[in-house]
Motif scaffolding. Sequence first.
Motif, PDB file in Angstrom:
ATOM      1  N   GLU A  36       0.295  63.634 -16.016  1.00 45.56           N
ATOM      2  CA  GLU A  36       1.376  63.639 -17.020  1.00 45.56           C
ATOM      3  C   GLU A  36       0.816  63.645 -18.444  1.00 45.56           C
ATOM      4  OE1 GLU A  36       3.554  60.159 -16.023  1.00 45.56           O
ATOM      5  OE2 GLU A  36       4.374  61.026 -14.178  1.00 45.56           O
ATOM      6  N   GLU A  37      -0.303  62.989 -18.624  1.00 44.32           N
ATOM      7  CA  GLU A  37      -0.878  62.914 -19.975  1.00 44.32           C
ATOM      8  C   GLU A  37      -1.868  64.035 -20.249  1.00 44.32           C
ATOM      9  OE1 GLU A  37      -2.496  59.008 -19.900  1.00 44.32           O
ATOM     10  OE2 GLU A  37      -0.510  58.076 -19.687  1.00 44.32           O
ATOM     11  N   ARG A  38      -2.111  64.839 -19.253  1.00 43.83           N
ATOM     12  CA  ARG A  38      -3.057  65.962 -19.374  1.00 43.83           C
ATOM     13  C   ARG A  38      -4.453  65.471 -19.752  1.00 43.83           C
ATOM     14  NH1 ARG A  38       1.361  69.814 -20.929  1.00 43.83           N
ATOM     15  NH2 ARG A  38       1.660  68.614 -22.835  1.00 43.83           N
ATOM     16  N   THR A  39      -4.846  64.397 -19.168  1.00 37.94           N
ATOM     17  CA  THR A  39      -6.190  63.877 -19.416  1.00 37.94           C
ATOM     18  C   THR A  39      -7.022  64.064 -18.150  1.00 37.94           C
ATOM     19  OG1 THR A  39      -5.404  61.692 -18.737  1.00 37.94           O
ATOM     20  CG2 THR A  39      -5.430  62.172 -21.102  1.00 37.94           C
ATOM     21  N   ALA A  40      -8.333  64.052 -18.342  1.00 37.70           N
ATOM     22  CA  ALA A  40      -9.229  64.182 -17.192  1.00 37.70           C
ATOM     23  C   ALA A  40      -9.142  62.918 -16.340  1.00 37.70           C
ATOM     24  CB  ALA A  40     -10.661  64.393 -17.668  1.00 37.70           C
ATOM     25  N   LEU A  41      -9.342  63.096 -15.044  1.00 37.25           N
ATOM     26  CA  LEU A  41      -9.311  61.964 -14.116  1.00 37.25           C
ATOM     27  C   LEU A  41     -10.507  61.054 -14.394  1.00 37.25           C
ATOM     28  CD1 LEU A  41      -7.474  61.190 -11.753  1.00 37.25           C
ATOM     29  CD2 LEU A  41      -9.057  62.373 -10.232  1.00 37.25           C
ATOM     30  N   PRO A  42     -10.294  59.743 -14.514  1.00 37.60           N
ATOM     31  CA  PRO A  42     -11.439  58.833 -14.747  1.00 37.60           C
ATOM     32  C   PRO A  42     -12.463  58.962 -13.608  1.00 37.60           C
ATOM     33  CG  PRO A  42      -9.359  57.689 -15.051  1.00 37.60           C
ATOM     34  CD  PRO A  42      -9.023  59.023 -14.508  1.00 37.60           C
ATOM     35  N   VAL A  43     -13.682  58.696 -13.953  1.00 38.32           N
ATOM     36  CA  VAL A  43     -14.783  58.895 -12.993  1.00 38.32           C
ATOM     37  C   VAL A  43     -14.581  58.071 -11.724  1.00 38.32           C
ATOM     38  CG1 VAL A  43     -17.270  58.605 -12.663  1.00 38.32           C
ATOM     39  CG2 VAL A  43     -16.393  59.495 -14.832  1.00 38.32           C
TER      40      VAL A  43
END
Lengths: 235, 175
Positions: free
Chosen positions: A15-22
Amino acid sequence: MSCDDYRIILEQSTEERTALPVNALEHFQSCSSTECQEIFAEYELVNEAISQWKSALPHVDLVAAIVSDLAPLPETSRPQMVDVPISPSSSRGPSAAAVVAVLATLSLCLIMMVSASPKNERNIASVTFPAQPVADHQSRFVEDEDMEAELRELGKTYGSWVQGAANKLTDTMTVVLISDQPQSPEKASGWFSNFTEQIEPIESKLDETLKMLMEQVSVESDEQTYVSMTVFDLA
Amino acid sequence: MELAQRCLAGDQNALREFVGLFQQQVFALCFRMLGHRQDAEDTAQESLMRAVRYLKSWDSTQPLRPWVLKIAANRCRTALGKRAKRPVSVAILPDEGVASATSQIGLAEELERGLTLLKDRQRECFVMFYQQELSIHEISQVMDVPEGTIKTWLHRSRKQLAQHLMLRGIQPGST
């Protein structure tokens, strides 16, 4: 963190268009849960498809078209209507239907004009009548005459419009047929005379309608005069 | 805002700039919604003309882009309401058996096909989020629905599209 927590993180990053955390990425790559594997597979597949889909878009340039449409243009630079070539072998082309539609619209406008303006004027006249009965009667008589003259003018205008439309269509036929098959200007003229024959019943019907309307107007104005004179007599 | 003011003042260059700034975005939305290039161009043109004509009604405290896209979205809905949905044909389909050389076109095409299976509002939401890259808040304002609804629509759209792609035999990492 549980599988549900990681799924929530996945949803938020979408939803936030951010990369998935490691840490979330590592969980999904190593988790043996069928649900986590399916969710992550869908996530990757859709992201991959979207990245290719976004770039597969044609380019467009509408600036000139929009600016020209918004600015006032001289008549000659407006886009010209394209004349659709009519086959000479067809007995009844689409243009006849278009002209009939135009005529129907014209007659409707005439009827609306006749029914609208005179009635309003009569209503106003009848309200002011008792004060000066003779003058109002005379003014209404003049108004009725004006209206009849107006109707005659409209009839003439309508006739000239029909003639003009028919001439225009004939010219179109002639141009198209001469440019394609030079043998049929006679057929185009023949088409016009056929068209005139076809339009004749419509013309006569419209004439009848106009006459009926004029008679109706005269009758109603007579009735109004009668009523108001009766009122005047009673008064 | 300065651009809008210049447009309202009748500056032709500002008008060109305005159209140039938004035309691709508006066209993209129309193209994704209508699935037909000519219809999309017509609707995009109409949308931009309306945006220019009604620019004075734009609330300058709000961003301009969502407002313009809202007009386009409304025009698209009107256009969709007027005609029956047609199958999308935005790219030539690759032949059966032709793999890696056309796989990129195939995946985009497949996603486009999948989009036609979504409901109009869901598709609109998806396109605005991924093509126009509007935020969920902005989309909720454009579509006049709560943000929670937008999130739900996005979630369902992704799920449906993923299922569609897998049914078509496309696996992650295979392209």
